[in-house]
Design a protein around this motif. Structure first.
Motif, PDB file in Angstrom:
ATOM      1  N   LEU A 180       0.813  -1.210   0.000  1.00  0.00           N
ATOM      2  CA  LEU A 180       0.000   0.000   0.000  1.00  0.00           C
ATOM      3  C   LEU A 180       0.856   1.273   0.000  1.00  0.00           C
ATOM      4  O   LEU A 180       0.470   2.298   0.552  1.00  0.00           O
ATOM      5  CB  LEU A 180      -0.984   0.023   1.175  1.00  0.00           C
ATOM      6  CG  LEU A 180      -2.173   1.004   1.051  1.00  0.00           C
ATOM      7  CD1 LEU A 180      -3.012   0.687  -0.169  1.00  0.00           C
ATOM      8  CD2 LEU A 180      -3.026   0.997   2.293  1.00  0.00           C
ATOM      9  N   ALA A 181       2.032   1.196  -0.631  1.00  0.00           N
ATOM     10  CA  ALA A 181       2.856   2.391  -0.787  1.00  0.00           C
ATOM     11  C   ALA A 181       2.441   3.113  -2.067  1.00  0.00           C
ATOM     12  O   ALA A 181       1.669   2.593  -2.871  1.00  0.00           O
ATOM     13  CB  ALA A 181       4.335   2.012  -0.849  1.00  0.00           C
ATOM     14  N   MET A 182       2.944   4.303  -2.257  1.00  0.00           N
ATOM     15  CA  MET A 182       2.725   5.012  -3.511  1.00  0.00           C
ATOM     16  C   MET A 182       3.392   4.237  -4.652  1.00  0.00           C
ATOM     17  O   MET A 182       4.326   3.470  -4.439  1.00  0.00           O
ATOM     18  CB  MET A 182       3.318   6.421  -3.436  1.00  0.00           C
ATOM     19  CG  MET A 182       2.641   7.338  -2.435  1.00  0.00           C
ATOM     20  SD  MET A 182       3.494   8.944  -2.297  1.00  0.00           S
ATOM     21  CE  MET A 182       3.289   9.573  -3.964  1.00  0.00           C
ATOM     22  N   GLY A 183       2.921   4.431  -5.864  1.00  0.00           N
ATOM     23  CA  GLY A 183       3.565   3.826  -7.016  1.00  0.00           C
ATOM     24  C   GLY A 183       3.073   2.443  -7.346  1.00  0.00           C
ATOM     25  O   GLY A 183       1.869   2.188  -7.433  1.00  0.00           O
TER      26      GLY A 183
ATOM     27  N   LEU B 232      -3.246   0.616  12.328  1.00  0.00           N
ATOM     28  CA  LEU B 232      -4.443   0.721  11.487  1.00  0.00           C
ATOM     29  C   LEU B 232      -5.070   2.111  11.518  1.00  0.00           C
ATOM     30  O   LEU B 232      -5.793   2.492  10.597  1.00  0.00           O
ATOM     31  CB  LEU B 232      -5.486  -0.310  11.920  1.00  0.00           C
ATOM     32  CG  LEU B 232      -5.196  -1.775  11.584  1.00  0.00           C
ATOM     33  CD1 LEU B 232      -6.296  -2.666  12.151  1.00  0.00           C
ATOM     34  CD2 LEU B 232      -5.062  -1.982  10.079  1.00  0.00           C
ATOM     35  N   ASP B 233      -4.787   2.867  12.574  1.00  0.00           N
ATOM     36  CA  ASP B 233      -5.388   4.182  12.681  1.00  0.00           C
ATOM     37  C   ASP B 233      -4.604   5.252  11.930  1.00  0.00           C
ATOM     38  O   ASP B 233      -5.005   6.418  11.916  1.00  0.00           O
ATOM     39  CB  ASP B 233      -5.554   4.593  14.152  1.00  0.00           C
ATOM     40  CG  ASP B 233      -4.264   4.446  14.951  1.00  0.00           C
ATOM     41  OD1 ASP B 233      -3.350   3.726  14.488  1.00  0.00           O
ATOM     42  OD2 ASP B 233      -4.167   5.036  16.041  1.00  0.00           O
ATOM     43  N   SER B 234      -3.498   4.871  11.282  1.00  0.00           N
ATOM     44  CA  SER B 234      -2.728   5.809  10.458  1.00  0.00           C
ATOM     45  C   SER B 234      -3.057   5.579   8.983  1.00  0.00           C
ATOM     46  O   SER B 234      -3.081   4.430   8.528  1.00  0.00           O
ATOM     47  CB  SER B 234      -1.227   5.616  10.671  1.00  0.00           C
ATOM     48  OG  SER B 234      -0.834   6.026  11.964  1.00  0.00           O
ATOM     49  N   ILE B 235      -3.329   6.625   8.261  1.00  0.00           N
ATOM     50  CA  ILE B 235      -3.554   6.537   6.816  1.00  0.00           C
ATOM     51  C   ILE B 235      -2.294   7.060   6.131  1.00  0.00           C
ATOM     52  O   ILE B 235      -2.026   8.270   6.108  1.00  0.00           O
ATOM     53  CB  ILE B 235      -4.771   7.368   6.365  1.00  0.00           C
ATOM     54  CG1 ILE B 235      -6.016   6.966   7.149  1.00  0.00           C
ATOM     55  CG2 ILE B 235      -4.986   7.205   4.874  1.00  0.00           C
ATOM     56  CD1 ILE B 235      -6.456   5.536   6.923  1.00  0.00           C
TER      57      ILE B 235
ATOM     58  N   LYS C 260      -5.705   7.008   0.472  1.00  0.00           N
ATOM     59  CA  LYS C 260      -6.856   6.889   1.374  1.00  0.00           C
ATOM     60  C   LYS C 260      -8.036   6.184   0.714  1.00  0.00           C
ATOM     61  O   LYS C 260      -8.648   5.283   1.299  1.00  0.00           O
ATOM     62  CB  LYS C 260      -7.281   8.288   1.841  1.00  0.00           C
ATOM     63  CG  LYS C 260      -8.461   8.291   2.808  1.00  0.00           C
ATOM     64  CD  LYS C 260      -8.802   9.702   3.257  1.00  0.00           C
ATOM     65  CE  LYS C 260      -9.977   9.711   4.228  1.00  0.00           C
ATOM     66  NZ  LYS C 260     -10.301  11.099   4.682  1.00  0.00           N
ATOM     67  N   ASN C 261      -8.371   6.565  -0.506  1.00  0.00           N
ATOM     68  CA  ASN C 261      -9.519   5.967  -1.192  1.00  0.00           C
ATOM     69  C   ASN C 261      -9.270   4.505  -1.550  1.00  0.00           C
ATOM     70  O   ASN C 261     -10.169   3.663  -1.455  1.00  0.00           O
ATOM     71  CB  ASN C 261      -9.864   6.763  -2.445  1.00  0.00           C
ATOM     72  CG  ASN C 261     -10.433   8.134  -2.127  1.00  0.00           C
ATOM     73  OD1 ASN C 261     -11.005   8.340  -1.053  1.00  0.00           O
ATOM     74  ND2 ASN C 261     -10.277   9.071  -3.046  1.00  0.00           N
TER      75      ASN C 261
ATOM     76  N   GLU D 216     -10.365  -2.312   2.378  1.00  0.00           N
ATOM     77  CA  GLU D 216     -11.055  -2.707   3.607  1.00  0.00           C
ATOM     78  C   GLU D 216     -12.421  -3.326   3.297  1.00  0.00           C
ATOM     79  O   GLU D 216     -12.871  -4.244   3.992  1.00  0.00           O
ATOM     80  CB  GLU D 216     -11.232  -1.496   4.524  1.00  0.00           C
ATOM     81  CG  GLU D 216      -9.932  -1.000   5.135  1.00  0.00           C
ATOM     82  CD  GLU D 216     -10.121   0.231   5.990  1.00  0.00           C
ATOM     83  OE1 GLU D 216     -11.272   0.720   6.075  1.00  0.00           O
ATOM     84  OE2 GLU D 216      -9.138   0.722   6.575  1.00  0.00           O
ATOM     85  N   GLU D 217     -13.058  -2.853   2.236  1.00  0.00           N
ATOM     86  CA  GLU D 217     -14.387  -3.342   1.873  1.00  0.00           C
ATOM     87  C   GLU D 217     -14.326  -4.639   1.077  1.00  0.00           C
ATOM     88  O   GLU D 217     -15.118  -5.557   1.300  1.00  0.00           O
ATOM     89  CB  GLU D 217     -15.129  -2.283   1.068  1.00  0.00           C
ATOM     90  CG  GLU D 217     -16.557  -2.677   0.714  1.00  0.00           C
ATOM     91  CD  GLU D 217     -17.313  -1.564  -0.002  1.00  0.00           C
ATOM     92  OE1 GLU D 217     -18.475  -1.803  -0.384  1.00  0.00           O
ATOM     93  OE2 GLU D 217     -16.737  -0.464  -0.186  1.00  0.00           O
TER      94      GLU D 217
END
Length: 298
Positions: free
Chosen positions: A85-88, A112-115, A121-122, A128-129
């Motif tokens: 889940l890193a950029m790129g 988990l509480d850090s975005i 974020k999206n 998660e869904e």
């Protein structure tokens, strides 16, 4: 598995500790396995077929296309894609998996509480869904330079195969590849333009002996899929598969062939109970034994 009292996550959150039968067997191969996994999403994805797709934060059009095509192909083939889940490259792999109604697991280098990064974020909400987000770090843990290399070992351990689609010089993806080699995993990459900075790491991996890929579908050549994430739903003449039976099945699959002693030691289950469960699994037609003591998936 335990629920969290943090109201922010409610029923989405699950904590899996090492003594839980649901704890992924693959992580026990690490010298320092995580003591727990904090999870949001579909935890059943931990027990199916999982390939890692990793690469650099900065990428070329070539790297984006390979990542997109590889994640599309694997998702449609029923493979769960793991990344960080890193950029790129990571974000491209996750996003294309979700868009193709495939499954994906994001391994975080923070609580988990850090975005992090905020630009994802999206994508994280979608994972998660429709997929699974996991981390070994407690709530309140912020991302840092040392948490990401630690995160990479979990990606390497959970994955059956590791694919570096594009890596620059000193990319964290190369660390994941090296960890995979140490764990005996199959690791692949694609050759890159020698004049491009984006592919220096990929070309170095090939020079060091990593298997080069020459087509997208080559990754599944001679690969047989048995999805144990579905075993919990199999009805048998006697009963459904229990958590301990599933844990033993996963362990046998991971090792190819194994013994009762090995299962007992690694899973911390008494030898008598292991013997009883393996007998039940044989009767259900899920495993078979050789010489009366070596077990393998049937």
């Amino acid at each position: 598995m335990t629920k969290n009292n943090n109201s922010k996550f409610n029923e989405q959150y699950i904590k899996i500790e090492m003594d839980n039968p649901k704890y992924p067997i693959e992580l026990l191969a690490l010298k320092n396995p995580p003591k727990q996994l904090h999870c949001i999403g579909n935890v059943d994805l931990l027990y199916g077929h999982k390939f890692a797709i990793v690469g650099s934060r900065k990428f070329s059009t070539y790297g984006r296309r390979i990542t997109r095509d590889m994640s599309n192909f694997l998702s449609k083939s029923g493979i769960t894609i793991i990344s960080g889940l890193a950029m790129g490259i990571d974000a491209i792999a996750h996003e294309n998996s979700v868009e193709n109604i495939g499954s994906t697991i994001a391994v975080l280098g923070c609580g988990l509480d850090s975005i992090y990064p905020s630009s994802n974020k999206n994508i994280r909400k979608k994972i998660e869904e429709y997929g699974l987000v996991i981390t070994e770090y407690d709530f309140g843990t912020k991302p840092s330079k040392w948490t990401f290399p630690q995160r990479n070992r979990i990606i390497a351990a959970l994955s059956e195969k590791i694919i570096v689609t594009e890596a620059g010089n000193n990319s964290g993806a190369c660390i994941t590849a090296e960890l995979g080699v140490e764990l005996g995993k199959e690791v692949y990459t694609f050759a890159h333009n020698i004049y491009s900075q984006h592919g220096i790491g990929s070309n170095k991996l090939i020079k060091d002996g990593i298997t080069p890929l020459f087509s997208i579908d080559e990754i599944l050549k001679d690969y047989t899929m048995v999805n144990f994430s579905q075993i919990n739903h199999i009805e048998t003449a006697s009963s459904k598969i229990s958590d301990e039976e599933l844990a033993i099945l996963n362990y046998i699959q991971l090792n190819g062939e194994t013994t009762c002693d090995s299962i007992s030691q690694k899973l911390n289950i008494s030898i008598d109970k292991v013997s009883s469960i393996t007998t039940i699994l044989e009767l259900k037609g899920l495993i078979e034994n050789y010489l009366g003591r070596i077990f393998a998936i049937k």
